[in-house]
Scaffold this motif. Structure first.
Motif, short mmCIF file in Angstrom:
data_model
loop_
_atom_site.label_atom_id
_atom_site.label_comp_id
_atom_site.label_asym_id
_atom_site.label_seq_id
_atom_site.Cartn_x
_atom_site.Cartn_y
_atom_site.Cartn_z
N PRO A 2 0.82 -1.22 0.00
CA PRO A 2 0.00 0.00 0.00
C PRO A 2 0.85 1.26 0.00
O PRO A 2 1.88 1.33 0.65
N VAL A 3 0.40 2.27 -0.74
CA VAL A 3 1.11 3.54 -0.83
C VAL A 3 1.08 4.27 0.51
O VAL A 3 1.96 5.06 0.82
N ASP A 4 0.08 4.01 1.33
CA ASP A 4 -0.09 4.74 2.58
C ASP A 4 0.85 4.26 3.70
O ASP A 4 0.74 4.72 4.83
N VAL A 5 1.75 3.35 3.39
CA VAL A 5 2.72 2.92 4.39
C VAL A 5 3.89 3.90 4.36
O VAL A 5 4.69 3.91 3.45
N ASN A 6 3.92 4.75 5.37
CA ASN A 6 4.93 5.80 5.43
C ASN A 6 6.16 5.41 6.23
O ASN A 6 7.22 5.99 6.04
N ASN A 7 5.99 4.47 7.14
CA ASN A 7 7.13 4.08 7.96
C ASN A 7 6.95 2.65 8.46
O ASN A 7 5.89 2.05 8.29
N PHE A 8 7.97 2.14 9.06
CA PHE A 8 8.00 0.76 9.54
C PHE A 8 6.84 0.46 10.48
O PHE A 8 6.30 -0.64 10.47
N PHE A 9 6.44 1.43 11.27
CA PHE A 9 5.42 1.21 12.28
C PHE A 9 4.02 1.06 11.70
O PHE A 9 3.09 0.66 12.41
N ASP A 10 3.85 1.34 10.41
CA ASP A 10 2.57 1.13 9.74
C ASP A 10 2.39 -0.32 9.29
O ASP A 10 1.32 -0.69 8.81
N LEU A 11 3.42 -1.13 9.42
CA LEU A 11 3.41 -2.51 8.94
C LEU A 11 2.94 -3.49 10.01
O LEU A 11 2.93 -3.18 11.20
N LYS A 12 2.60 -4.70 9.53
CA LYS A 12 2.24 -5.80 10.43
C LYS A 12 3.03 -7.02 9.99
O LYS A 12 3.42 -7.16 8.83
N ALA A 13 3.27 -7.93 10.93
CA ALA A 13 3.95 -9.19 10.63
C ALA A 13 3.45 -10.24 11.59
O ALA A 13 2.82 -9.91 12.61
N LYS A 14 3.74 -11.48 11.29
CA LYS A 14 3.34 -12.57 12.18
C LYS A 14 4.49 -12.91 13.12
O LYS A 14 5.64 -13.04 12.69
N MET A 97 10.42 -13.82 14.57
CA MET A 97 9.09 -13.80 13.98
C MET A 97 8.82 -15.14 13.28
O MET A 97 9.65 -16.04 13.29
N ALA A 98 7.65 -15.24 12.65
CA ALA A 98 7.32 -16.42 11.86
C ALA A 98 8.23 -16.49 10.64
O ALA A 98 8.70 -15.46 10.14
N LYS A 99 8.47 -17.69 10.15
CA LYS A 99 9.29 -17.88 8.96
C LYS A 99 8.58 -17.27 7.75
O LYS A 99 7.38 -17.45 7.59
N ILE A 100 9.35 -16.54 6.94
CA ILE A 100 8.78 -15.80 5.80
C ILE A 100 9.64 -15.96 4.56
O ILE A 100 10.76 -16.47 4.62
N ASP A 101 9.10 -15.46 3.44
CA ASP A 101 9.88 -15.25 2.23
C ASP A 101 10.26 -13.78 2.18
O ASP A 101 9.43 -12.91 2.48
N VAL A 102 11.49 -13.50 1.80
CA VAL A 102 11.96 -12.11 1.71
C VAL A 102 12.05 -11.63 0.26
O VAL A 102 12.26 -10.45 0.01
N ASN A 103 11.91 -12.54 -0.68
CA ASN A 103 11.93 -12.23 -2.12
C ASN A 103 10.79 -13.00 -2.79
O ASN A 103 10.30 -14.00 -2.26
N LYS A 106 5.73 -14.46 -2.93
CA LYS A 106 5.16 -14.58 -1.58
C LYS A 106 5.96 -13.79 -0.54
O LYS A 106 5.86 -14.05 0.65
N GLU A 107 6.73 -12.79 -1.00
CA GLU A 107 7.54 -12.02 -0.05
C GLU A 107 6.65 -11.33 0.98
O GLU A 107 5.55 -10.87 0.68
N ASP A 108 7.14 -11.30 2.20
CA ASP A 108 6.43 -10.65 3.29
C ASP A 108 6.36 -9.14 3.04
O ASP A 108 7.34 -8.54 2.59
#
Length: 163
Positions: A2-14, A97-103, A106-108
């Motif tokens: 999303p374009v409205d993500v201005n900084n790290f704190f706008d994100l979510k992760a598992k 955190m939970a295991k993710i893809d970084v590329n 399916k990248e997180d």
């Protein structure tokens, strides 16, 4: 992303229990985000990461490890196995955190945003290998990206500037 993500704190992760958490949990902290793996030549960096965490956590540093199995299958375990390995072998106490893809497809979203903020060597956005690191200031902006070969101790001076 999303374009409205201005900084790290706008994100979510598992988290390691696969529960979604807001990165706002870490607001007003200096954050080092690392894609980690248990069977990599860089795995001994867990020791240095934990040393940084212990030294600076009371001043506001958080290290967040994102396990990833995209590079040579070097993180084959599940979240419980990864956490146990890290605690037993390296005394890791910083959040994993939970295991993710970084590329890839399916990248997180956390990594999609991090890579969009700071390119790596030669302008490449993709993560090249395990233990790449992103340093984020208290305002949630990426200030530096480090390659896998950059040791945690080499990052200490940059962390100190932000604390």
């Amino acid at each position: 992303m999303p374009v409205d993500v201005n900084n790290f704190f706008d994100l979510k992760a598992k988290d390691k229990a696969k529960q979604e958490i807001s990165m706002q949990t870490f607001e007003n902290k200096v954050i080092l985000v690392v894609n980690v793996a248990s069977k990599c030549g860089f795995t001994p960096q867990y020791t240095g990461l934990e040393e940084l965490y212990k030294k600076y956590k009371d001043q506001g540093l958080v290290i967040i490890g994102f396990p990833c199995n995209q590079f040579g299958g070097q993180e084959p375990g599940n979240e419980e196995e990864i956490e146990s390995f890290c605690q037993v072998n390296f005394g890791v106490t910083f959040p994993l955190m939970a295991k993710i893809d970084v590329n890839g497809e399916k990248e997180d979203p956390v990594y999609a945003w991090l890579k969009s903020q700071k390119a790596g060597l030669m302008g490449l956005q993709r993560i090249k290998w395990n233990f790449e690191k992103f340093l984020i200031n208290r305002e949630g902006k990426v200030v530096e990206r480090y390659s896998s070969i950059t040791t945690p101790s080499a990052i200490a001076k940059d962390i100190e500037k932000l604390l």
